[in-house]
Design a protein around this motif. Structure first.
Motif, mmCIF file in Angstrom:
data_model
loop_
_atom_site.group_PDB
_atom_site.id
_atom_site.type_symbol
_atom_site.label_atom_id
_atom_site.label_comp_id
_atom_site.label_asym_id
_atom_site.label_seq_id
_atom_site.Cartn_x
_atom_site.Cartn_y
_atom_site.Cartn_z
ATOM 1 N N THR A 118 -5.889 -5.359 -0.030
ATOM 2 C CA THR A 118 -4.668 -4.742 -0.555
ATOM 3 C C THR A 118 -5.001 -3.606 -1.506
ATOM 4 O O THR A 118 -4.447 -2.509 -1.400
ATOM 5 C CB THR A 118 -3.811 -5.792 -1.283
ATOM 6 N N ILE A 119 -5.918 -3.866 -2.432
ATOM 7 C CA ILE A 119 -6.267 -2.821 -3.401
ATOM 8 C C ILE A 119 -6.878 -1.614 -2.688
ATOM 9 O O ILE A 119 -6.508 -0.464 -2.942
ATOM 10 C CB ILE A 119 -7.227 -3.377 -4.475
ATOM 11 N N ALA A 143 -4.184 0.224 -0.772
ATOM 12 C CA ALA A 143 -3.198 0.840 -1.659
ATOM 13 C C ALA A 143 -3.771 2.057 -2.383
ATOM 14 O O ALA A 143 -3.064 3.020 -2.650
ATOM 15 C CB ALA A 143 -2.691 -0.183 -2.670
ATOM 16 N N LEU A 144 -5.055 2.003 -2.703
ATOM 17 C CA LEU A 144 -5.627 3.069 -3.540
ATOM 18 C C LEU A 144 -6.160 4.260 -2.759
ATOM 19 O O LEU A 144 -6.622 5.223 -3.355
ATOM 20 C CB LEU A 144 -6.752 2.497 -4.418
ATOM 21 N N SER A 159 -12.951 -2.453 -0.948
ATOM 22 C CA SER A 159 -12.664 -3.836 -0.579
ATOM 23 C C SER A 159 -13.851 -4.741 -0.946
ATOM 24 O O SER A 159 -13.680 -5.816 -1.504
ATOM 25 C CB SER A 159 -12.365 -3.913 0.914
ATOM 26 N N VAL A 175 2.609 1.688 -3.494
ATOM 27 C CA VAL A 175 1.679 2.109 -4.546
ATOM 28 C C VAL A 175 1.167 3.526 -4.277
ATOM 29 O O VAL A 175 1.214 4.407 -5.141
ATOM 30 C CB VAL A 175 0.493 1.127 -4.649
ATOM 31 N N SER A 176 0.702 3.755 -3.045
ATOM 32 C CA SER A 176 0.127 5.063 -2.718
ATOM 33 C C SER A 176 1.153 6.173 -2.853
ATOM 34 O O SER A 176 0.867 7.239 -3.393
ATOM 35 C CB SER A 176 -0.411 5.066 -1.292
ATOM 36 N N ALA A 216 0.827 -1.199 0.000
ATOM 37 C CA ALA A 216 0.000 0.000 0.000
ATOM 38 C C ALA A 216 0.862 1.249 0.000
ATOM 39 O O ALA A 216 0.623 2.191 -0.758
ATOM 40 C CB ALA A 216 -0.913 -0.001 1.218
ATOM 41 N N MET A 226 -14.115 -5.259 -4.657
ATOM 42 C CA MET A 226 -13.070 -6.106 -5.217
ATOM 43 C C MET A 226 -13.176 -7.543 -4.699
ATOM 44 O O MET A 226 -12.253 -8.334 -4.847
ATOM 45 C CB MET A 226 -11.690 -5.548 -4.846
ATOM 46 N N LYS A 275 -6.981 -9.776 -1.721
ATOM 47 C CA LYS A 275 -6.940 -8.900 -2.897
ATOM 48 C C LYS A 275 -7.694 -7.604 -2.621
ATOM 49 O O LYS A 275 -7.169 -6.501 -2.836
ATOM 50 C CB LYS A 275 -7.554 -9.638 -4.095
#
Lengths: 203, 279
Positions: free
Chosen positions: B142-143, B146-147, B131, B88-89, B85, B134, B139
């Protein structure tokens, strides 16, 4: 050499009033022109245009008849009123001083700069010390004209005298042309060869 | 004066010492957790609800699983999510912050609008929505994590770049014949990098806390996976029955990890900042 300003006009935004309008101005090597005038009449702006910090909206700045090059070392250098803003606070003095060229040790001695200061950060020096570094930094061999924008206004009288004595010596020796922006008519009389009032320039 | 001080009185060395200590602890948990085999926290009904002892330092839960190894495993999972996270962030933040400051105009307005939009929504709601959308699980978490962690850092990077771009010493560097590339390498990157790295490190605890939070609420990692959020939400069922160790140790561990990341970030900030670097 001759630095000429031809009919320049400048304002900081499209809707803002003109600060400079149709200003003509010429300075030759060895000449020291004092630029006097009230706050807000564009003394500093004219200095910035001369040194290439700002582009005039109309008119041109010519060095010996040719336009100043944007790239490469500018032969017109400017020294600012607030030296602490003109140095990168994250750099040590050595890096700051050597950014443009490597000054001789003799020059540093003449200016009263101690070699041990080179390992310090800017905030660990006083305003006068920083200003002397800024002056030394601007005195690369390629420098032909110096714009001094109120460079000693915030210093005590003794430091002022030291700085001007040194600067006049260098200017005389190297035949520098200097534009000295100041509020102080006495200083103007003392160090300049000519004095110009900003409100008498242009129309 | 300075030479008379002993090594430990030097604040700089003290700070480095704390940073290294914190790093060792965190890396220790991380690698121990990665190395733990599933058998170490397997189900064993004979050992149900054992209080902390030498054999089970954090006690066991209702299925006889060893809480120490579950916590380790859970925390290292959280850290993996945290690293992903944060990377990516912070990358998003760096790119958008620089674009916003350098291009200005419409791009700047759009990015600011996006930042305001994301900051205006309650963070946990945004996390839950993403969350859930997704498909939950590793998965989804995490997405989601991270986003959603870029807005604050984007603002920070943008203002740093804007500030240095208009600074007198950068303009002076240009007048001294420096190329934009030279200015970027010598002035801009060293200026933005500390903010960026510290922002990245300080993102960690946020990401870990948020991962634990959405898992605790049941929108994150599945129940069979050892995760701090799962452990804590299970512990809530037993806390009234006097099974204090189920909540206390995992909670403390999570807290230490978060605080230590903060310690690292803050100390690095002090070391890097010229306002305090030579003290």
């Amino acid at each position: 050499m001759q630095l000429t300003v031809e009919g320049i006009s400048f304002r900081y935004g499209k809707r803002l009033p003109w600060i400079l309008k149709d200003v003509d101005f010429t300075i030759k090597s060895g000449q020291r022109i004092g630029l006097l005038g009230t706050s807000g009449y564009g003394k500093s702006t004219l200095g910035k245009i001369l040194a290439g910090y700002e582009k005039p909206i109309e008119g041109k700045v010519l060095l010996d008849g040719r336009a100043l090059d944007d790239k490469g070392y500018c032969p017109v250098q400017m020294i600012h009123q607030h030296p602490e803003l003109a140095v990168n606070p994250r750099w040590k003095m050595r890096q700051i001083l050597y950014e443009a060229y490597t000054p001789e040790e003799k020059l540093l001695q003449q200016m009263g700069l101690e070699l041990s200061w080179l390992n310090r950060w800017p905030r660990e020096l006083s305003g006068g010390e920083l200003q002397r570094f800024c002056i030394a930094r601007a005195l690369a061999p390629e420098t032909k004209f110096l714009v001094c924008d109120e460079i000693t206004t915030m210093l005590d009288v003794i430091t002022q005298a030291q700085i001007w004595q040194f600067l006049l010596e260098v200017a005389e020796k190297r035949q520098l042309g200097m534009v000295i922006i100041t509020h102080n008519p006495e200083l103007g009389k003392r160090v300049c060869t000519d004095v110009v009032r900003i409100d008498e320039l242009g129309t | 004066m300075r030479s008379k001080r002993t090594v430990f009185e030097n604040r700089r060395i003290q700070l480095v010492f704390w940073v290294v200590l914190a790093l060792c602890y965190l890396l220790g948990i991380f690698f121990v957790g990665l190395g733990v085999k599933e058998s170490a926290y397997g189900i064993c009904f004979e050992d149900k609800f054992l209080a902390p002892s030498l054999r089970h330092p954090f006690g066991t839960d209702g299925l006889g699983r060893d809480m120490f190894f579950r916590c380790m495993k859970g925390l290292s999972t959280s850290m993996v999510i945290g690293i992903l996270a944060a990377v990516v962030s912070s990358f998003l933040a760096l790119v958008m912050g620089i674009l916003s400051a350098v291009l200005g105009g419409f791009v700047d307005k759009f990015i600011n609008w996006a930042v305001d939009l994301c900051m205006g929504l309650p963070h946990i709601v945004l996390l839950l929505l993403i969350s859930f959308m997704m498909g939950k699980g590793m998965k989804g978490v995490t997405i989601a994590v991270a986003l959603t962690h870029w807005p604050a850092l984007t603002r920070l990077v943008r203002s740093e770049v804007l500030q240095i771009r208009s600074s007198l010493y950068v303009q002076t560097a240009y007048r001294m014949g420096k190329s934009p590339y030279q200015v970027a390498v010598t002035h801009m990157i060293p200026h933005v990098l500390p903010t960026y790295v510290i922002g990245l490190i300080l993102l960690f605890p946020h990401a870990i806390m948020h991962e634990a939070a959405i898992t605790f609420l049941g929108f994150g990692l599945p129940a069979e996976m050892p995760a701090i959020g799962v452990i804590l939400s299970e512990a809530m069922n037993h806390i009234a029955a006097g099974k204090w160790w189920l909540a206390l140790f995992p909670g403390l561990l999570l807290l230490t990890v978060v605080v230590l990341f903060d310690v690292i970030g803050d100390n690095l900030k002090k070391l890097w900042n010229p306002q305090s670097g030579n003290q």
